[in-house]
Design a protein around this motif. Structure first.
Motif, PDB file in Angstrom:
ATOM      1  N   ARG A 695       1.403  -0.918   0.490  1.00 35.55           N
ATOM      2  CA  ARG A 695       0.204  -0.279  -0.301  1.00 35.55           C
ATOM      3  C   ARG A 695       1.092   1.367   0.048  1.00 35.55           C
ATOM      4  O   ARG A 695       0.491   1.942   0.124  1.00 35.55           O
ATOM      5  CB  ARG A 695      -0.966  -0.622   0.962  1.00 35.55           C
ATOM      6  CG  ARG A 695      -2.025  -1.215   1.045  1.00 35.55           C
ATOM      7  CD  ARG A 695      -2.673  -1.155   2.799  1.00 35.55           C
ATOM      8  NE  ARG A 695      -1.389  -1.342   3.046  1.00 35.55           N
ATOM      9  CZ  ARG A 695      -2.240  -1.555   4.977  1.00 35.55           C
ATOM     10  NH1 ARG A 695      -3.091  -0.487   5.331  1.00 35.55           N
ATOM     11  NH2 ARG A 695      -1.059  -1.409   5.661  1.00 35.55           N
ATOM     12  N   PHE A 696       2.789   0.931  -0.270  1.00 36.52           N
ATOM     13  CA  PHE A 696       2.837   2.183   0.252  1.00 36.52           C
ATOM     14  C   PHE A 696       3.824   2.871  -1.009  1.00 36.52           C
ATOM     15  O   PHE A 696       3.697   1.230  -1.832  1.00 36.52           O
ATOM     16  CB  PHE A 696       4.271   2.208   1.009  1.00 36.52           C
ATOM     17  CG  PHE A 696       3.722   1.752   2.630  1.00 36.52           C
ATOM     18  CD1 PHE A 696       3.034   2.912   3.584  1.00 36.52           C
ATOM     19  CD2 PHE A 696       3.513   0.292   3.260  1.00 36.52           C
ATOM     20  CE1 PHE A 696       2.905   2.230   4.322  1.00 36.52           C
ATOM     21  CE2 PHE A 696       2.796  -0.480   4.133  1.00 36.52           C
ATOM     22  CZ  PHE A 696       2.309   0.704   4.845  1.00 36.52           C
ATOM     23  N   GLN A 697       4.001   3.791  -1.624  1.00 36.31           N
ATOM     24  CA  GLN A 697       5.030   4.337  -2.960  1.00 36.31           C
ATOM     25  C   GLN A 697       6.088   3.948  -3.093  1.00 36.31           C
ATOM     26  O   GLN A 697       6.585   3.399  -2.138  1.00 36.31           O
ATOM     27  CB  GLN A 697       4.531   5.449  -2.616  1.00 36.31           C
ATOM     28  CG  GLN A 697       5.176   6.982  -1.239  1.00 36.31           C
ATOM     29  CD  GLN A 697       5.843   7.952  -1.710  1.00 36.31           C
ATOM     30  OE1 GLN A 697       4.308   8.937  -2.550  1.00 36.31           O
ATOM     31  NE2 GLN A 697       5.979   8.923  -1.610  1.00 36.31           N
ATOM     32  N   PRO A 698       5.970   3.444  -3.862  1.00 37.02           N
ATOM     33  CA  PRO A 698       7.547   2.687  -4.536  1.00 37.02           C
ATOM     34  C   PRO A 698       9.142   3.870  -4.740  1.00 37.02           C
ATOM     35  O   PRO A 698       8.531   5.357  -4.398  1.00 37.02           O
ATOM     36  CB  PRO A 698       7.309   2.171  -5.440  1.00 37.02           C
ATOM     37  CG  PRO A 698       6.408   2.963  -5.968  1.00 37.02           C
ATOM     38  CD  PRO A 698       5.296   3.327  -5.188  1.00 37.02           C
ATOM     39  N   ALA A 699       9.739   3.734  -4.421  1.00 38.63           N
ATOM     40  CA  ALA A 699      11.366   4.625  -4.689  1.00 38.63           C
ATOM     41  C   ALA A 699      11.574   3.568  -5.500  1.00 38.63           C
ATOM     42  O   ALA A 699      12.189   2.422  -5.418  1.00 38.63           O
ATOM     43  CB  ALA A 699      12.124   4.928  -2.477  1.00 38.63           C
ATOM     44  N   ILE A 700      11.832   4.886  -6.564  1.00 39.87           N
ATOM     45  CA  ILE A 700      12.908   5.002  -7.342  1.00 39.87           C
ATOM     46  C   ILE A 700      13.931   5.431  -7.440  1.00 39.87           C
ATOM     47  O   ILE A 700      14.414   6.857  -7.988  1.00 39.87           O
ATOM     48  CB  ILE A 700      12.277   4.887  -9.122  1.00 39.87           C
ATOM     49  CG1 ILE A 700      11.411   4.583  -8.854  1.00 39.87           C
ATOM     50  CG2 ILE A 700      13.396   4.828 -10.243  1.00 39.87           C
ATOM     51  CD1 ILE A 700       9.933   4.811  -9.907  1.00 39.87           C
ATOM     52  N   ARG A 701      15.553   5.179  -8.076  1.00 43.85           N
ATOM     53  CA  ARG A 701      17.053   5.754  -8.029  1.00 43.85           C
ATOM     54  C   ARG A 701      17.332   5.457  -9.096  1.00 43.85           C
ATOM     55  O   ARG A 701      17.174   3.595  -9.463  1.00 43.85           O
ATOM     56  CB  ARG A 701      17.575   5.255  -6.938  1.00 43.85           C
ATOM     57  CG  ARG A 701      17.214   5.469  -5.375  1.00 43.85           C
ATOM     58  CD  ARG A 701      17.299   7.272  -5.345  1.00 43.85           C
ATOM     59  NE  ARG A 701      17.268   7.730  -4.185  1.00 43.85           N
ATOM     60  CZ  ARG A 701      16.104   7.788  -3.786  1.00 43.85           C
ATOM     61  NH1 ARG A 701      15.103   7.940  -4.662  1.00 43.85           N
ATOM     62  NH2 ARG A 701      15.749   8.479  -2.478  1.00 43.85           N
ATOM     63  N   VAL A 754      13.594  -0.025  -8.439  1.00 42.28           N
ATOM     64  CA  VAL A 754      11.971   0.434  -7.732  1.00 42.28           C
ATOM     65  C   VAL A 754      12.456  -0.779  -6.295  1.00 42.28           C
ATOM     66  O   VAL A 754      12.641  -1.656  -6.848  1.00 42.28           O
ATOM     67  CB  VAL A 754      11.422  -0.090  -8.724  1.00 42.28           C
ATOM     68  CG1 VAL A 754      10.234   0.000  -8.349  1.00 42.28           C
ATOM     69  CG2 VAL A 754      11.636   0.519  -9.949  1.00 42.28           C
ATOM     70  N   MET A 755      12.567  -0.200  -5.360  1.00 36.17           N
ATOM     71  CA  MET A 755      12.188  -0.868  -4.104  1.00 36.17           C
ATOM     72  C   MET A 755      10.987  -0.071  -3.373  1.00 36.17           C
ATOM     73  O   MET A 755      10.629   1.031  -3.882  1.00 36.17           O
ATOM     74  CB  MET A 755      13.107   0.118  -3.495  1.00 36.17           C
ATOM     75  CG  MET A 755      14.231   0.048  -3.745  1.00 36.17           C
ATOM     76  SD  MET A 755      16.497   1.067  -3.007  1.00 36.17           S
ATOM     77  CE  MET A 755      16.146   3.070  -4.332  1.00 36.17           C
ATOM     78  N   GLN A 756      10.440  -1.452  -2.661  1.00 35.77           N
ATOM     79  CA  GLN A 756       9.060  -0.585  -1.775  1.00 35.77           C
ATOM     80  C   GLN A 756       8.680  -2.212  -0.876  1.00 35.77           C
ATOM     81  O   GLN A 756       9.026  -3.378  -1.168  1.00 35.77           O
ATOM     82  CB  GLN A 756       8.183  -0.905  -2.989  1.00 35.77           C
ATOM     83  CG  GLN A 756       5.722  -0.685  -2.888  1.00 35.77           C
ATOM     84  CD  GLN A 756       5.692  -0.606  -3.545  1.00 35.77           C
ATOM     85  OE1 GLN A 756       5.605  -1.736  -4.668  1.00 35.77           O
ATOM     86  NE2 GLN A 756       4.802  -0.221  -3.744  1.00 35.77           N
ATOM     87  N   ASP A 757       8.090  -1.342  -0.058  1.00 36.59           N
ATOM     88  CA  ASP A 757       8.081  -2.526   1.144  1.00 36.59           C
ATOM     89  C   ASP A 757       6.573  -2.532   1.936  1.00 36.59           C
ATOM     90  O   ASP A 757       5.540  -1.575   1.286  1.00 36.59           O
ATOM     91  CB  ASP A 757       8.639  -1.766   2.788  1.00 36.59           C
ATOM     92  CG  ASP A 757       8.942  -3.765   3.844  1.00 36.59           C
ATOM     93  OD1 ASP A 757       7.993  -3.447   4.203  1.00 36.59           O
ATOM     94  OD2 ASP A 757       9.827  -3.639   3.789  1.00 36.59           O
TER      95      ASP A 757
END
Length: 788
Positions: A695-701, A754-757
């Motif tokens: 449900r949490f937004q992803p982080a992109i690097r 792309v990272m997400q928890d």
């Protein structure tokens, strides 16, 4: 086998029309391939007698005939036939008669003289091509009788297309037996009188080839008149059976053959010397046959010889040296049984055939030899006169055909035909077929007669029952069976679904022979030991394929010859190879792409299909599984433009451009891109596993690194994904750069991470830690460094 229906009806006369009789025979396995009338339709023609003839007053070639047409009046007819003489009986077309071709006869004046009818030739009635004069009729022809009735012109001629096993039906008696069995009509066989021998002459017969000729009957008939005319009824029956009249003696032997199915031969006895020897020919022995052909005999040809040399090719044709002529006064009649194996193929070897060889090759009734000899002797003495000598009957009993008992089991009969038969019905059928039998419990023990060579096993008897019962009377129930849905495991992909998936990507399926040229196996599979066929359908298709690529290349060549510039094909099929003492036959999928990447269109640029296009197609088939493409070599593919396809560390196929050597050999304008895959790897799939959606937004690097130019991208991506922290859910390459600012021998790769928890929003510290771990891995294993 052509026969006259009216002749057949002298033996058996069922209450059937000609068409119904033909249908009956055809449905019983004796196919009637042709039916024709003995003469074309015409009316108003009768037997007439010319009473007197006078010259025409105004024409040299015409005669004025006074004709008695049997109606109590003498009528005047003008005729131009040269044989119009007083006392001649000929066909007469009365006024209002209609001749073939819708030619109507009327009262007319011919050069000023009235003519009340027309005297006819055989050609004008459509009976034959003889137009030399009026058709002369016998002096005892009844005046006034319809010519159609007198000459039996309403007869129907049937032509049978017999299978080789039904040699018993190569005679009128054989066909009559069949009709009697099929209809139940009474059968009247020809009465064959036993001829008393009144002449002392005999000729001994020596069976030297006892296996090839286990029975030989011979008789001398002396004092014959070879110039005696053949009776009209016999000539007519021979003609309607497809045989021309030759002379009385020859016609009689042919007539007996057509009646009883037993070929006969008549020798001029005065031209024979010593005993008759039935032997195999001597090597290079010569024989001049009746057809004028001189042949060189070999030691596998059976001959009839006298004390001097060969006189006939046994079972095929007589020799010219001992042929009967119109001067013959003494004949030696031959009636024999020759084993089919001793006759078959001998006539064809010398490029001819005969009615005798046609019958002997299929088998004749060995019990009928003496009967046929008696019948021919009686006819010769009736027509040509003479006296008959004693019959010489040489028999080798041990070599005569054996007729073993065949067991018929009613349960087996019911199983094969699909319907039960009562014992009384089976008894009736066997009795009508003249098949003698005894009973053993419920079974029938049948002894086939000597003329039925085709009955050897139980299935032959079952066929006989079916024929007499009528194939159209056998029940045809609708098939019934238990149907159930077959399980389709979720872990297996259905072939139909796979085919549809490939077709959805623009490919068309082909089906090729598994038999291929040996050269194709060497070219596309480097296979020096292909699986060979013991009996190939064609000499060039002598081995089984171990690769499907050769068939697709052949398909491509065919399409290019038909001006198809864009070709996309696939084939699902088995390949074959040796596996120890046996064989392996794995299923494979082969794909070929040639020409433009997309069909021609106004809204896009056209470019050639390449390795990466087909690579994308292959990856879509395996999705969501990930493939590795490792540069490798394959005998069919271009070195440096080919790769092995790996799934979970196992090689599952090859992909690449066709080798330039084969492009040149098969005359292709450009190299197609091809691949070949193991079907097992394609149809097996991993069941989907549930994963929680965050449900949490992803982080992109984005991460850009410099690596050695030779490093494969696939190895780098696999390593990054395997060693990335669990928060990293995807890594994709989005840029490749080489050029200004990049050291020589290096390349810049830019990855989007792309990272997400699923439990919390990742902090900057978490993100930096994950990126740092990936960077450290790249530095350790690939000597990468960050691009600044």
């Amino acid at each position: 086998m052509q026969f006259s229906e009216s002749w057949l009806r002298t033996f058996v006369n069922p209450a059937l029309s000609s068409a119904e009789l033909a249908h009956l025979l055809t449905m019983a396995g004796l196919e009637v391939e042709a039916m024709e009338a003995a003469a074309p339709a015409f009316t108003g023609v009768v037997v007439a007698e010319i009473v007197s003839v006078a010259a025409h007053p105004d024409a040299d070639r015409l005669r004025v005939c006074q004709v008695d047409a049997g109606d109590g009046a003498i009528r005047q007819i003008v005729c131009g036939a040269p044989n119009a003489t007083a006392g001649l009986k000929a066909p007469c077309a009365l006024p209002d008669a209609v001749l073939p071709g819708d030619f109507k006869i009327k009262v007319a004046k011919v050069r000023g003289v009235e003519s009340f009818g027309m005297l006819c030739s055989a050609r004008e009635l459509g009976i034959s091509e003889d137009a030399a004069g009026l058709m002369a009729l016998p002096v005892d022809a009844p005046t006034g009788q319809s010519i159609r009735d007198y000459l039996d012109l309403d007869d129907c001629l049937h032509t049978l297309k017999l299978t080789p096993n039904r040699a018993d039906c190569l005679s009128l008696v054989g066909i009559a037996r069949e009709v009697a069995a099929l209809t139940g009509a009474s059968l009247t066989l020809p009465q064959i009188p036993e001829v008393a021998f009144t002449a002392p002459q005999t000729r001994a017969v020596r069976l030297q080839a006892r296996v090839a000729c286990p029975r030989y009957c011979g008789r001398i008939v002396s004092g014959v008149d070879a110039k005696a005319p053949t009776p009209e009824w016999m000539r007519r029956r021979l003609l309607r059976s497809g045989l021309r009249s030759v002379s009385a003696l020859v016609d009689i032997t042919n007539y007996v053959m057509l009646t009883l199915g037993q070929p006969l031969h008549a020798f001029d006895n005065a031209r024979l010397s010593g005993d008759i020897h039935v032997r195999m020919a001597r090597t290079d022995e010569k024989l001049l046959l009746l057809n004028g052909q001189e042949i060189t005999l070999t030691d596998d040809i059976l001959v009839i010889a006298d004390a001097a040399d060969a006189q006939a090719m046994a079972g095929v044709m007589g020799g010219e040296k001992s042929a009967i002529t119109l001067e013959t006064t003494e004949v030696f009649l031959e009636s024999a049984f020759f084993a089919p194996a001793a006759i078959v193929g001998r006539a064809r070897r010398h490029n001819f055939s005969s009615d005798a060889s046609h019958r002997y090759e299929r088998g004749v009734d060995w019990r009928n030899c003496a009967n046929a000899l008696e019948y021919a002797s009686a006819l010769i003495m009736d027509i040509c006169g003479g006296a008959a000598g004693r019959v010489t009957d040489a028999v080798a009993e041990e070599h005569l055909p054996k007729r073993p008992v065949v067991r018929l089991r009613p349960p087996r009969l019911a199983k094969i035909l699909g319907t039960p038969f009562r014992a009384a019905e089976i008894t009736e059928f066997l009795t009508r077929l003249a098949l003698p039998f005894t009973r053993e419990s419920t079974d029938f023990l049948v002894t086939p007669p000597s003329y039925r060579f085709d009955i050897e096993i139980e299935e032959d008897l079952i066929e006989e029952i079916a024929r007499v019962h009528g194939y159209e009377n056998l029940p045809a129930p609708e098939p019934k069976g238990q149907l159930a849905m077959l399980p389709q495991p979720e872990s297996r992909r259905a072939l139909a679904r796979l085919r549809q998936q490939i077709a959805d990507r623009g490919f068309q399926e082909v089906i090729n022979y598994a038999f291929v040229p040996e050269e194709q196996e060497r070219d596309f599979a480097a296979n020096a030991t292909p699986v060979r066929l013991a009996n190939p359908i064609a000499s060039q298709l002598a081995v089984l394929r171990s690769s499907l690529l050769g068939g697709l290349i052949d398909n491509l060549v065919t399409n290019l010859k038909r001006k198809q510039s864009r070709v996309r094909l696939f084939e699902l099929g088995r390949s074959f190879a040796y596996a120890g003492d046996g064989y392996q036959q794995p299923w494979r999928l082969a794909i070929l792409a040639y020409g433009a990447q997309l069909p021609e269109g106004w809204g896009r640029e056209t470019r050639k299909v390449d390795f990466f296009d087909l690579k994308g197609d292959v990856e879509s088939l395996f999705a969501p599984a990930e493939l590795s493409f490792v540069c490798s070599e394959h005998p069919a593919l271009h070195p440096g433009r080919a790769a092995s396809i790996q799934l979970a560390g196992q090689t599952v196929g090859y992909i690449g451009e066709l080798h330039p050597q084969w492009v040149q050999k098969y005359e292709l304008p450009a190299a197609p891109v091809v691949c070949e895959l193991e079907l097992e790897a394609l149809t097996s799939r991993t069941l989907p596993v549930y994963t929680e959606v965050s449900r949490f937004q992803p982080a992109i690097r984005d991460l850009a690194v410099l690596v050695d130019q030779a490093l494969p991208l696939g190895d780098i991506l696999r390593g990054m994904k395997q060693h990335a922290p669990e928060q990293v859910c995807d890594i994709q390459l989005f840029d490749l750069y080489q050029g200004k600012g990049i050291p020589k021998g290096r390349k810049s790769l830019a990855f989007r991470i792309v990272m997400q928890d699923t439990q919390r929003t990742l902090s900057d510290a978490d993100i930096d830690l994950a990126v740092a771990g990936i960077t450290a891995y790249l530095e350790r294993h690939f000597q990468a460094r960050l691009r600044t």
